[in-house]
Design an enzyme around this catalytic site. Structure first.
Site, PDB file in Angstrom:
ATOM      1  N   HIS A  28      21.234   1.563   4.241  1.00 51.71           N
ATOM      2  CA  HIS A  28      19.841   1.558   4.709  1.00 51.71           C
ATOM      3  C   HIS A  28      19.141   2.853   4.305  1.00 51.71           C
ATOM      4  O   HIS A  28      19.174   3.833   5.044  1.00 51.71           O
ATOM      5  CB  HIS A  28      19.820   1.418   6.230  1.00 51.71           C
ATOM      6  CG  HIS A  28      20.548   0.208   6.726  1.00 51.71           C
ATOM      7  ND1 HIS A  28      21.917   0.145   6.806  1.00 51.71           N
ATOM      8  CD2 HIS A  28      20.086  -0.989   7.172  1.00 51.71           C
ATOM      9  CE1 HIS A  28      22.277  -1.041   7.270  1.00 51.71           C
ATOM     10  NE2 HIS A  28      21.187  -1.747   7.501  1.00 51.71           N
ATOM     11  N   PRO A 116      24.539  -0.866  17.378  1.00 50.56           N
ATOM     12  CA  PRO A 116      23.799  -1.801  18.232  1.00 50.56           C
ATOM     13  C   PRO A 116      22.583  -1.067  18.803  1.00 50.56           C
ATOM     14  O   PRO A 116      22.723  -0.154  19.618  1.00 50.56           O
ATOM     15  CB  PRO A 116      24.807  -2.159  19.325  1.00 50.56           C
ATOM     16  CG  PRO A 116      26.144  -1.774  18.769  1.00 50.56           C
ATOM     17  CD  PRO A 116      25.879  -0.584  17.892  1.00 50.56           C
ATOM     18  N   ASP A 152      12.105   2.194  15.965  1.00 54.66           N
ATOM     19  CA  ASP A 152      11.369   1.041  16.507  1.00 54.66           C
ATOM     20  C   ASP A 152      12.321   0.028  17.145  1.00 54.66           C
ATOM     21  O   ASP A 152      12.096  -0.439  18.259  1.00 54.66           O
ATOM     22  CB  ASP A 152      10.590   0.334  15.384  1.00 54.66           C
ATOM     23  CG  ASP A 152       9.670   1.284  14.640  1.00 54.66           C
ATOM     24  OD1 ASP A 152       8.883   1.978  15.301  1.00 54.66           O
ATOM     25  OD2 ASP A 152       9.762   1.346  13.403  1.00 54.66           O
ATOM     26  N   HIS A 263      14.408  -1.172   3.835  1.00 55.04           N
ATOM     27  CA  HIS A 263      15.135  -0.976   5.098  1.00 55.04           C
ATOM     28  C   HIS A 263      16.651  -1.041   4.913  1.00 55.04           C
ATOM     29  O   HIS A 263      17.366  -0.141   5.340  1.00 55.04           O
ATOM     30  CB  HIS A 263      14.708  -2.011   6.150  1.00 55.04           C
ATOM     31  CG  HIS A 263      15.683  -2.112   7.281  1.00 55.04           C
ATOM     32  ND1 HIS A 263      15.634  -1.290   8.377  1.00 55.04           N
ATOM     33  CD2 HIS A 263      16.784  -2.893   7.452  1.00 55.04           C
ATOM     34  CE1 HIS A 263      16.641  -1.568   9.184  1.00 55.04           C
ATOM     35  NE2 HIS A 263      17.360  -2.540   8.645  1.00 55.04           N
ATOM     36  N   GLU A 412      22.312  -3.213  34.571  1.00 55.35           N
ATOM     37  CA  GLU A 412      23.755  -3.146  34.308  1.00 55.35           C
ATOM     38  C   GLU A 412      24.074  -2.562  32.940  1.00 55.35           C
ATOM     39  O   GLU A 412      24.994  -1.753  32.791  1.00 55.35           O
ATOM     40  CB  GLU A 412      24.379  -4.547  34.442  1.00 55.35           C
ATOM     41  CG  GLU A 412      24.315  -5.144  35.846  1.00 55.35           C
ATOM     42  CD  GLU A 412      22.943  -5.753  36.186  1.00 55.35           C
ATOM     43  OE1 GLU A 412      22.091  -5.853  35.282  1.00 55.35           O
ATOM     44  OE2 GLU A 412      22.731  -6.123  37.357  1.00 55.35           O
ATOM     45  N   HIS A 474      26.243 -17.295  40.565  1.00 55.98           N
ATOM     46  CA  HIS A 474      26.912 -16.070  41.000  1.00 55.98           C
ATOM     47  C   HIS A 474      28.434 -16.155  40.946  1.00 55.98           C
ATOM     48  O   HIS A 474      29.117 -15.242  41.388  1.00 55.98           O
ATOM     49  CB  HIS A 474      26.470 -15.714  42.428  1.00 55.98           C
ATOM     50  CG  HIS A 474      25.109 -15.086  42.469  1.00 55.98           C
ATOM     51  ND1 HIS A 474      24.009 -15.669  41.885  1.00 55.98           N
ATOM     52  CD2 HIS A 474      24.677 -13.913  43.002  1.00 55.98           C
ATOM     53  CE1 HIS A 474      22.958 -14.893  42.065  1.00 55.98           C
ATOM     54  NE2 HIS A 474      23.334 -13.815  42.737  1.00 55.98           N
ATOM     55  N   ARG A 530      35.828 -10.848  46.584  1.00 54.82           N
ATOM     56  CA  ARG A 530      34.848 -10.726  47.661  1.00 54.82           C
ATOM     57  C   ARG A 530      35.532 -11.044  48.990  1.00 54.82           C
ATOM     58  O   ARG A 530      35.282 -10.417  50.007  1.00 54.82           O
ATOM     59  CB  ARG A 530      33.713 -11.726  47.440  1.00 54.82           C
ATOM     60  CG  ARG A 530      32.773 -11.792  48.627  1.00 54.82           C
ATOM     61  CD  ARG A 530      31.833 -12.989  48.563  1.00 54.82           C
ATOM     62  NE  ARG A 530      30.914 -12.929  49.676  1.00 54.82           N
ATOM     63  CZ  ARG A 530      30.618 -13.950  50.462  1.00 54.82           C
ATOM     64  NH1 ARG A 530      31.145 -15.125  50.239  1.00 54.82           N
ATOM     65  NH2 ARG A 530      29.782 -13.811  51.457  1.00 54.82           N
TER      66      ARG A 530
HETATM   67  C1  LIG Z   1      21.119  -4.800  18.928  1.00 51.98           C
HETATM   68  C2  LIG Z   1      20.837  -4.913  17.478  1.00 51.98           C
HETATM   69  N1  LIG Z   1      20.150  -5.974  17.020  1.00 51.98           N
HETATM   70  C3  LIG Z   1      19.914  -6.107  15.702  1.00 51.98           C
HETATM   71  C4  LIG Z   1      20.367  -5.178  14.813  1.00 51.98           C
HETATM   72  C5  LIG Z   1      20.150  -5.362  13.324  1.00 51.98           C
HETATM   73  N2  LIG Z   1      19.169  -4.367  12.858  1.00 51.98           N
HETATM   74  C6  LIG Z   1      19.555  -3.247  12.251  1.00 51.98           C
HETATM   75  S1  LIG Z   1      18.272  -2.250  11.908  1.00 51.98           S
HETATM   76  C7  LIG Z   1      17.162  -3.343  12.561  1.00 51.98           C
HETATM   77  C8  LIG Z   1      15.682  -3.059  12.588  1.00 51.98           C
HETATM   78  C9  LIG Z   1      15.466  -1.679  12.764  1.00 51.98           C
HETATM   79  O1  LIG Z   1      14.149  -1.277  12.594  1.00 51.98           O
HETATM   80  P1  LIG Z   1      13.902   0.249  12.840  1.00 51.98           P
HETATM   81  O2  LIG Z   1      14.589   0.613  14.062  1.00 51.98           O
HETATM   82  O3  LIG Z   1      12.453   0.481  12.787  1.00 51.98           O
HETATM   83  O4  LIG Z   1      14.635   0.948  11.643  1.00 51.98           O
HETATM   84  P2  LIG Z   1      14.033   1.237  10.189  1.00 51.98           P
HETATM   85  O5  LIG Z   1      13.601  -0.081   9.619  1.00 51.98           O
HETATM   86  O6  LIG Z   1      12.902   2.154  10.377  1.00 51.98           O
HETATM   87  O7  LIG Z   1      15.176   1.807   9.440  1.00 51.98           O
HETATM   88  C10 LIG Z   1      17.807  -4.457  13.025  1.00 51.98           C
HETATM   89  C11 LIG Z   1      17.109  -5.611  13.641  1.00 51.98           C
HETATM   90  C12 LIG Z   1      21.079  -4.090  15.336  1.00 51.98           C
HETATM   91  N3  LIG Z   1      21.593  -3.147  14.567  1.00 51.98           N
HETATM   92  N4  LIG Z   1      21.273  -3.973  16.662  1.00 51.98           N
END
Ligand SMILES: Cc1ncc(C[n+]2csc(CCOP(=O)(O)OP(=O)(O)O)c2C)c(N)n1
Length: 689
Positions: A28, A116, A152, A263, A412, A474, A530
């Site tokens: 990336h 994540p 973002d 990206h 949580e 639950h 419980r």
């Molecule tokens: C929880 C989660 N969902 C989806 C992704 C897949 N993913 C990686 S980067 C991204 C978008 C990120 O956008 P941004 O945070 O603005 O990073 P940039 O494009 O500026 O590098 C996604 C959806 C992930 N890594 N984690």
């Protein structure tokens, strides 16, 4: 550093990031190139670390939320000399020090595993809580900043709500987010998914918000970070309006800045040109893996400055040690990395109570005796019995960090990530609790805790359909199988990546907590009832300690003969199978009852031990309140597991036990049916072999 040198360093980082991704043919580049100015400035002038000792307890912590921007972090670490050019060339390759997304390695300056989105900044929040906790107890000698790069994607994640609320509420002025607001995400531009007033959102939570209109302007960034560092009342978010893929161009000079295509793929694949971009940024396309001499020199000079700061700190620390010998000894012990020794042998246990109640007694003991435990509950303390800890330690509050209990509210996932951040800080042992059914909200963080090898204690109460009247929403059914999937993953030494324990009575609950603290390199999950449970037969103090082997024989009338039947179960189902066994024994059968607190732990024992618990090629009938899959691996080819293969229902627990076949009579009937099946299967097998 001079602004021009910082910009040069950022260009260097952009070149390295683009080149790494291009060489690896994946990664990336865009985000990394846009955030390079701010992060280079942080490392050049703000973040305090010891160039000689990456584990220095008072270092500022730098966390990543967007792990996909790993090329940025690795390039920064290369400027510091922690990684070399070979490492960068091996980006994303097997066994390299530069995996696709950062994997925690404090020795290299990587404070967390990230990828994540959203989790990383919640982990940073936990770390900031840990810092305040330590400073409250040991003084300013341990203070440091916790800085996190967010993007973002991470701030769109639901967890951002929990982080914003909790960080603002606790007024954690040691926490600083740099938001790389580049308007671009993976598949689209941000305007396609959000249009709210970001500044107002964070201000409403109690953050100081500093907007930097040009997120690549070093002077404005420096001013913002200075203000953030000086802030004493609230957390800060610096919004840097950056440019995705800053400096990226195509062969013909066309700009690719701001392009979504940059990206998550090499610039060549994105339509731009890595060679042209490297050249555009002042690098050598034939050999982009270089650090500009003036940048290397500036970062060496920074290290010299840092060494001086660390020397001054060491002197202050020596004086503090001398003035506070007791505290110094405690701190040394806490930071030793050794798990606290817990001694529950003298604990007075009330028998016949729910295992969550016994757990509460244990938590009360920990609150008084293990001062480096922090406990948290997602608004269920009076139900999951963490209240016992809370009552003895008090709430950790804004401007008053004396308490040992972090009230996170109904959050949580945030809670779990906070606990990971606390564990990453060093010196502290976090425990967090909620109802077992809501472990669903925590799955991503359970996985991250296991992946990072963190000794977080996850505690879940209300462990089966016996939750009763609250009904199927639950009542956990598939949850135990689900959480034990992490137990199925093994480290290189064969140890499970997570220890999952469902104790059968008060004494096993004690053993479970002891085991949780003996387990210092992976998370432990303890699953509790419980409803009240009676104590199993035998000398329980001695017998329950055998949980350490994953399973043991609770009762047996076989003598030296082979069992006619062995029951296997865990939690409150053990007493159920024991009662059923008594009926069958009265009818003349030789029946063994096994309590299996952890199937994976049992399976990791020697064959000799396993065979001593479950005699091979004898009938084995397992009973579970969860899915039958739970014990599938332990019952053998002719064994059988009876579990619940439906959602629960709303009714008193006793009614549900009858309805679902969880009475001794029903288990006896099912066992007899199984024994007939077993016999037929053996005959069939003989006929065919
Ligand atoms: C929880 C989660 N969902 C989806 C992704 C897949 N993913 C990686 S980067 C991204 C978008 C990120 O956008 P941004 O945070 O603005 O990073 P940039 O494009 O500026 O590098 C996604 C959806 C992930 N890594 N984690």
């Amino acid at each position: 550093m001079q602004d021009a040198i910082v910009t040069k360093a950022a260009d260097n980082v952009r070149i390295l990031s683009a080149a790494m991704v291009q060489k690896a043919k994946s990664g990336h580049p865009g985000g990394a190139m846009g955030a390079a100015d701010a992060i280079s400035l942080l490392f050049a002038e703000f973040l305090r670390f010891d160039p000689e000792n990456p584990n220095w307890e008072a270092r500022d912590r730098f966390f990543m939320d967007p792990g996909h921007m790993s090329a940025l972090l690795y390039s920064e670490l290369a400027l510091q000399g922690k990684l070399n050019m070979e490492d960068l060339k091996n980006f994303r390759q097997l066994n390299s020090r530069t995996p696709g997304h950062p994997e925690v390695e404090v020795a290299l300056g990587i404070e967390n595993s990230s990828g994540p989105l959203g989790i990383g900044h919640a982990v940073a929040l936990g770390n900031a809580i840990a810092e305040r906790f330590m400073v409250e107890r040991f003084g300013d000698i341990l203070n440091h900043k916790v800085v996190c790069l967010v993007s973002d994607g991470g701030l769109e994640e639901e967890i951002a709500y929990g982080v914003g609320r909790v960080a603002g509420h606790l007024k954690l002025s040691n926490l600083i987010f740099f938001y790389d607001a580049n308007q671009v995400q993976l598949s689209c531009r941000c305007e396609d998914v959000m249009s709210h007033d970001f500044k107002k959102q964070y201000e409403a939570w109690g953050f100081r918000v500093i907007d930097v209109a040009d997120g690549s302007d070093i002077a404005s960034l420096r001013k913002a970070f200075k203000e953030a560092w000086a802030e004493t009342e609230k957390p800060t978010i610096v919004i840097g309006h950056t440019t995705m893929a800053k400096g990226a161009i195509a062969e013909d000079g066309k700009s690719f800045e701001g392009a979504v295509s940059t990206h998550g793929q090499p610039l060549n694949a994105a339509g731009a040109s890595t060679d042209a971009t490297v050249k555009n940024l002042g690098g050598d396309p034939a050999d982009p893996f270089k650090i500009f001499p003036e940048v290397a020199e500036a970062f060496e000079a920074r290290k010299a400055e840092l060494r001086k700061e660390v020397e001054a700190w060491k002197k202050a620390k020596a004086a503090w040690d001398a003035a506070n010998p007791e505290k110094a000894a405690t701190l040394k012990e806490w930071l030793s990395g050794k798990a606290p020794k817990i001694d529950l042998s003298g604990l007075e246990l009330k028998e016949g109570v729910a295992t969550r109640v016994t757990s509460g007694t244990i938590l009360g003991h920990l609150a008084e005796n293990v001062k480096n435990c922090i406990c948290s509950s997602a608004d269920l303390s009076n139900s999951d019995n963490t209240q016992a800890f809370l009552n003895k330690t008090g709430i950790f509050r804004a401007n008053d960090f004396k308490g040992g209990f972090v009230q996170v509210g109904v959050a949580e996932l945030t809670m779990g990530a906070i606990c990971c951040g606390i564990a990453l800080h060093g010196g502290l042992y976090p425990i967090c609790a909620t109802f077992f059914v809501f472990s669903d909200f925590m799955k991503p963080v359970l996985r991250m805790a296991a992946l990072m090898g963190l000794p977080v204690k996850f505690m879940y109460t209300h462990d089966s359909f016996r939750v009763g009247e609250d009904g199927p929403t639950h009542q956990p059914i598939e949850h135990e199988t689900q959480i034990r999937l992490l137990e199925g993953l093994k480290k290189a030494n064969g140890k499970s990546e997570m220890l999952v324990l469902r104790p059968a009575d008060a004494f096993e609950t004690v053993a479970a907590w002891e085991m949780a603290f003996e387990n210092n390199d992976s998370p432990t999950t303890i699953i509790l009832t419980r409803q009240n449970v009676k104590t199993l037969p035998g000398d329980r103090k001695v017998e329950a300690a055998k949980c350490r082997k994953g399973a043991y024989v609770v009762s047996d009338n076989c003598g030296s003969a082979r069992p006619d039947l062995t029951f296997v179960s865990n939690g409150s189902d053990v007493l159920l199978t024991h009662d059923a066994a008594e009926v069958l024994r009265a009818e003349g059968l030789k029946v063994r009852v096994v309590s299996m607190i952890s199937p994976a732990l049992f399976m990791s024992q020697s064959k000799e031990y396993r065979d001593s618990v479950i005699t091979p090629w004898t009938p084995v009938f397992a009973k579970s309140s969860g899915l039958p899959l739970l014990f599938a691996q332990v019952v053998g080819g002719f064994g059988k597991v009876s579990g619940l293969e439906r959602f629960g229902a709303s009714a008193p627990a006793g009614v549900l036990e009858k309805e679902f076949g969880y009475t001794p009579e029903a288990v006896v009937a099912a066992a007899k049916e199984y024994l007939a099946e077993y016999k037929a299967n053996v005959e069939e097998f003989k006929k065919n072999n």
